[in-house]
Design a protein around this motif. Structure first.
Motif, PDB file in Angstrom:
ATOM      1  N   ALA A   4       0.813  -1.219   0.000  1.00 46.58           N
ATOM      2  CA  ALA A   4       0.000   0.000   0.000  1.00 46.58           C
ATOM      3  C   ALA A   4       0.845   1.267   0.000  1.00 46.58           C
ATOM      4  N   LEU A   5       1.821   1.359   0.913  1.00 49.06           N
ATOM      5  CA  LEU A   5       2.582   2.607   1.027  1.00 49.06           C
ATOM      6  C   LEU A   5       3.501   2.848  -0.167  1.00 49.06           C
ATOM      7  N   PRO A   6       4.349   1.899  -0.564  1.00 49.80           N
ATOM      8  CA  PRO A   6       5.156   2.176  -1.758  1.00 49.80           C
ATOM      9  C   PRO A   6       4.301   2.381  -2.992  1.00 49.80           C
ATOM     10  N   GLY A   7       3.165   1.702  -3.086  1.00 56.68           N
ATOM     11  CA  GLY A   7       2.287   1.869  -4.231  1.00 56.68           C
ATOM     12  C   GLY A   7       1.686   3.254  -4.301  1.00 56.68           C
ATOM     13  N   ILE A   8       1.235   3.781  -3.161  1.00 57.98           N
ATOM     14  CA  ILE A   8       0.636   5.116  -3.140  1.00 57.98           C
ATOM     15  C   ILE A   8       1.672   6.181  -3.493  1.00 57.98           C
ATOM     16  N   PHE A   9       2.873   6.065  -2.923  1.00 66.14           N
ATOM     17  CA  PHE A   9       3.911   7.051  -3.213  1.00 66.14           C
ATOM     18  C   PHE A   9       4.274   7.017  -4.697  1.00 66.14           C
ATOM     19  N   ASP A  10       4.408   5.822  -5.256  1.00 65.90           N
ATOM     20  CA  ASP A  10       4.727   5.707  -6.673  1.00 65.90           C
ATOM     21  C   ASP A  10       3.593   6.242  -7.538  1.00 65.90           C
ATOM     22  N   ALA A  11       2.371   6.011  -7.123  1.00 71.26           N
ATOM     23  CA  ALA A  11       1.215   6.513  -7.874  1.00 71.26           C
ATOM     24  C   ALA A  11       1.222   8.033  -7.937  1.00 71.26           C
ATOM     25  N   LEU A  12       1.495   8.682  -6.807  1.00 73.95           N
ATOM     26  CA  LEU A  12       1.516  10.149  -6.788  1.00 73.95           C
ATOM     27  C   LEU A  12       2.615  10.693  -7.689  1.00 73.95           C
ATOM     28  N   LYS A  13       3.765  10.032  -7.698  1.00 75.85           N
ATOM     29  CA  LYS A  13       4.839  10.476  -8.586  1.00 75.85           C
ATOM     30  C   LYS A  13       4.462  10.281 -10.055  1.00 75.85           C
ATOM     31  N   LYS A  14       3.778   9.178 -10.343  1.00 74.33           N
ATOM     32  CA  LYS A  14       3.393   8.894 -11.719  1.00 74.33           C
ATOM     33  C   LYS A  14       2.282   9.830 -12.197  1.00 74.33           C
TER      34      LYS A  14
END
Length: 310
Positions: A283-293
């Motif tokens: 969840a956490l690495p996915g959310i951070f990566d999503a915001l960057k993308k």
């Protein structure tokens, strides 16, 4: 009713595991007479006529609101399962909105506190197992996603945006969900694609009801999508276990069969497999990566989110 402030104290999660030692002001043993709490956000409660129940959400206000002149526009990020993911998402946006790594800008984060997750986040009632088989003796559960969608985009959205400064407009809205909430996020994109400008589905539970959401995506995509089209980011935990094989097979179907349909309809799609993560850790690495993308520092033509229609 005045909002109840949520103090963010050093070692927020670790503090919960410490012995409940008495301290002045009711704070932790780390407090001192000169200490002041750091505020993460506010807690609000509203009564939903659509769901016939009280619902709670947490709201992070961007630091730019502290100035004499509020920003002309903001991004509003709705993150489901807010009781687990609000604090981290608020921290991520706090970092990115002032960073050269992102075009995010001033951001309000809304953490929607969970109720009945199975009922709220699943689009159909089902008694199917995670491996795609059906338990004929089990009661069907779930199926309330459409009602929760209407609550989210009417009652909750109106309450959230009533707290914004009068002259500040919402430029972009993003919906983020993990697991069942990721399934809900993907389902909203398919049935109501222009309700949000960006969608991030983190390891969505694609196994639900024998892959009903993926089947719908392959068959029709986001049929009612209008310009400007939204952007979809999907992340998967790729650590394989016997119980994940059916789920990951649906992920392959989503990428190979549904994404071409969505791309043809104008929906900009991206997918990432996190090979070191499991469902509970992504969840956490996915959310951070999503915001960057979704909010790249130097967006190329056609890759950045478009402002929400007014």
């Amino acid at each position: 009713m005045l909002p109840k402030f949520l103090p963010l104290i050093f070692a927020l999660w670790a503090a919960a595991a410490l012995p409940a030692a008495a301290a002045p002001g009711g704070l932790s043993v780390l407090s001192s007479a000169s200490a002041a709490p750091l505020l993460l956000g506010e807690s609000h409660r509203i009564h939903s006529g659509l769901l016939a129940e009280e619902r709670e959400y947490w709201m992070r206000i961007p630091t730019a609101f502290a100035g004499e002149t509020p920003p002309e526009s903001v991004t509003v990020v709705y993150v489901l399962d807010g009781e687990k993911l609000f604090a981290s998402t608020a921290a991520f946006t706090s970092f990115l909105e002032g960073s050269r790594l992102s075009s995010l800008g001033p951001t309000v984060v809304v953490g929607v506190v969970s109720g009945d997750r199975t009922q709220d986040f699943t689009p159909t009632a089902s008694n199917a197992r995670r491996d795609g088989t059906v338990d004929e003796n089990a009661k069907e559960v779930g199926g309330g996603a459409e009602s929760f969608y209407h609550f989210l985009t009417t009652e909750l959205r109106a309450s959230v945006e009533s707290h914004l400064p009068q002259n500040t407009r919402v430029a972009r809205r993003v919906l983020i969900g993990h697991s069942y909430a990721g399934l809900f996020t993907l389902n909203v994109l398919l049935w109501h694609p222009n309700a949000f400008d960006g969608y991030a589905a983190i390891d969505p539970s694609l196994w639900w009801d024998r892959g009903v959401v993926v089947a719908r995506a392959v068959r029709a995509g986001a049929r009612t999508v209008e310009k400007p089209a939204p952007e979809l980011y999907v992340a998967f935990a790729a650590q394989t276990r016997p119980e994940t094989s059916y789920h990951l097979a649906r992920a392959d179907d989503l990428r190979a069969k549904a994404f071409p349909v969505l791309n043809e309809q104008g929906v900009r799609t991206s997918i990432r497999f996190f090979h070191e993560e499991v469902h509970g850790s992504i969840a956490l690495p996915g959310i951070f990566d999503a915001l960057k993308k979704l909010f790249p520092a130097k967006p190329e033509a056609g890759s950045a989110l478009h402002p929400a229609s007014e």
